[in-house]
Scaffold this motif. Structure first.
Motif, short mmCIF file in Angstrom:
data_model
loop_
_atom_site.label_atom_id
_atom_site.label_comp_id
_atom_site.label_asym_id
_atom_site.label_seq_id
_atom_site.Cartn_x
_atom_site.Cartn_y
_atom_site.Cartn_z
N VAL A 31 31.00 21.61 -68.40
CA VAL A 31 31.48 22.49 -66.96
C VAL A 31 30.75 21.32 -65.92
N GLN A 32 29.57 20.91 -66.04
CA GLN A 32 29.19 20.11 -65.08
C GLN A 32 29.88 18.83 -64.91
N ARG A 33 30.19 18.14 -66.16
CA ARG A 33 30.88 17.04 -66.21
C ARG A 33 32.43 17.10 -65.62
N LEU A 87 26.53 28.12 -76.68
CA LEU A 87 27.00 29.14 -75.37
C LEU A 87 25.91 28.60 -74.16
N VAL A 88 24.61 28.50 -74.40
CA VAL A 88 23.68 28.45 -73.42
C VAL A 88 23.56 27.11 -72.91
N ASN A 89 23.70 26.15 -73.63
CA ASN A 89 23.52 24.81 -73.13
C ASN A 89 24.64 23.81 -73.06
N THR A 116 23.98 18.21 -60.12
CA THR A 116 24.72 18.53 -61.42
C THR A 116 24.30 17.55 -62.48
N ARG A 117 23.78 16.26 -62.07
CA ARG A 117 23.10 15.33 -63.16
C ARG A 117 21.83 15.89 -63.49
N LYS A 118 21.04 16.45 -62.62
CA LYS A 118 19.79 17.00 -62.93
C LYS A 118 19.76 18.19 -63.91
N HIS A 140 19.93 20.84 -69.45
CA HIS A 140 20.55 21.39 -70.36
C HIS A 140 20.56 20.82 -71.82
N LEU A 141 20.57 19.45 -71.65
CA LEU A 141 20.69 18.47 -72.88
C LEU A 141 19.32 18.32 -73.37
N ALA A 142 18.35 18.42 -72.76
CA ALA A 142 17.04 18.52 -73.28
C ALA A 142 16.78 19.79 -74.05
N SER A 143 17.02 21.02 -73.31
CA SER A 143 17.00 22.28 -73.77
C SER A 143 17.82 22.27 -75.25
#
Length: 84
Positions: A57-59, A49-51, A10-12, A17-20
């Protein structure tokens, strides 16, 4: 062990997603400056919506995994159960 691997994944995924999100927001600013403000707002909404949503959710899931891992009983070694 599986939860620890999933937590690392999830960290990866969050980093990707953050870079995107950063790249898409830069594209939104460029599009807003060259094409118009409407392009900026549409691109920003798509970015949310996408990133941004998957990052949240991952956090959230990582926090739940951390609680489970804290409650999970650790296997005892044979030396711990013997009296000296």
């Amino acid at each position: 062990m599986a939860l620890q691997n999933y937590e690392a994944q999830t960290r990866k995924w969050e980093l990707r997603h953050l870079a995107s999100a950063v790249l898409l927001q830069a594209w939104a600013f460029i599009g807003g400056a060259t094409i118009g403000v409407e392009q900026f707002w549409w691109s920003s909404a798509i970015n949310l919506l996408v990133n941004i949503y998957p990052i949240m959710v991952q956090r959230f899931n990582r926090a739940r995994i951390a609680l489970i891992l804290q409650r999970e009983p650790r296997p005892r070694s044979s030396a711990e159960g013997t009296a000296l």
